[in-house]
Write an enzyme that holds these catalytic residues in place. Structure first.
Site, PDB file in Angstrom:
ATOM      1  N   SER A 102       0.877  -1.167   0.000  1.00  0.00           N
ATOM      2  CA  SER A 102       0.000   0.000   0.000  1.00  0.00           C
ATOM      3  C   SER A 102       0.909   1.210   0.000  1.00  0.00           C
ATOM      4  O   SER A 102       1.962   1.194   0.643  1.00  0.00           O
ATOM      5  CB  SER A 102      -0.878   0.035   1.254  1.00  0.00           C
ATOM      6  OG  SER A 102      -1.700  -1.098   1.325  1.00  0.00           O
ATOM      7  N   CYS A 103       0.538   2.259  -0.708  1.00  0.00           N
ATOM      8  CA  CYS A 103       1.317   3.495  -0.735  1.00  0.00           C
ATOM      9  C   CYS A 103       0.337   4.655  -0.729  1.00  0.00           C
ATOM     10  O   CYS A 103      -0.518   4.750  -1.617  1.00  0.00           O
ATOM     11  CB  CYS A 103       2.216   3.539  -1.972  1.00  0.00           C
ATOM     12  SG  CYS A 103       3.353   4.955  -1.973  1.00  0.00           S
TER      13      CYS A 103
END
Length: 124
Positions: A102-103
């Protein structure tokens, strides 16, 4: 639960551990670009800070006999999502096994950091 600590990564800047291990799974705290030798952020751009974040994570993984190939999930935080491409240019050099990720962009990070990375790694 086993608390993980190494002098080769920055000391925690709050009431938490660098990482913990339970049942062969290692959970790192988020690593910002603090240079452990100097105790502060040296790099001024996203590439330099991403590089230091990865070095800090590598040191923690090394402490428990793991490496980047053992990472199964990362969570990345960027102060400016416009840095996404430049951040990835460094990230992909370390996380070559392409773990789940996830970013997200966030308003601020501790110590004026531009990015932060946390990982989950497995001994199996």
């Amino acid at each position: 639960m086993k608390i993980i600590h190494t002098d080769k990564a920055p000391a925690a800047v709050g009431p938490y551990s660098q990482a913990v291990e339970i049942s062969g799974i290692v959970y790192t705290s988020g690593q910002i670009a603090i240079d452990p030798a100097q105790g502060k952020i040296i790099a001024e751009n996203i590439e330099g800070q991403a590089e230091q974040c990865c070095k800090n994570i590598g040191a923690i993984l090394n402490e428990v006999g793991l490496n980047f190939e053992n990472v199964i999930k990362t969570t990345c935080f960027l102060v400016d999502i416009a840095d996404f491409k430049r951040f990835n240019s460094i990230y992909e050099q370390y996380f070559i096994s392409k773990p789940a990720r996830s970013c997200v962009a966030v308003k601020d990070l501790p110590s004026g950091a531009l990015c932060e990375i946390e990982v989950i790694a497995c001994k199996d």
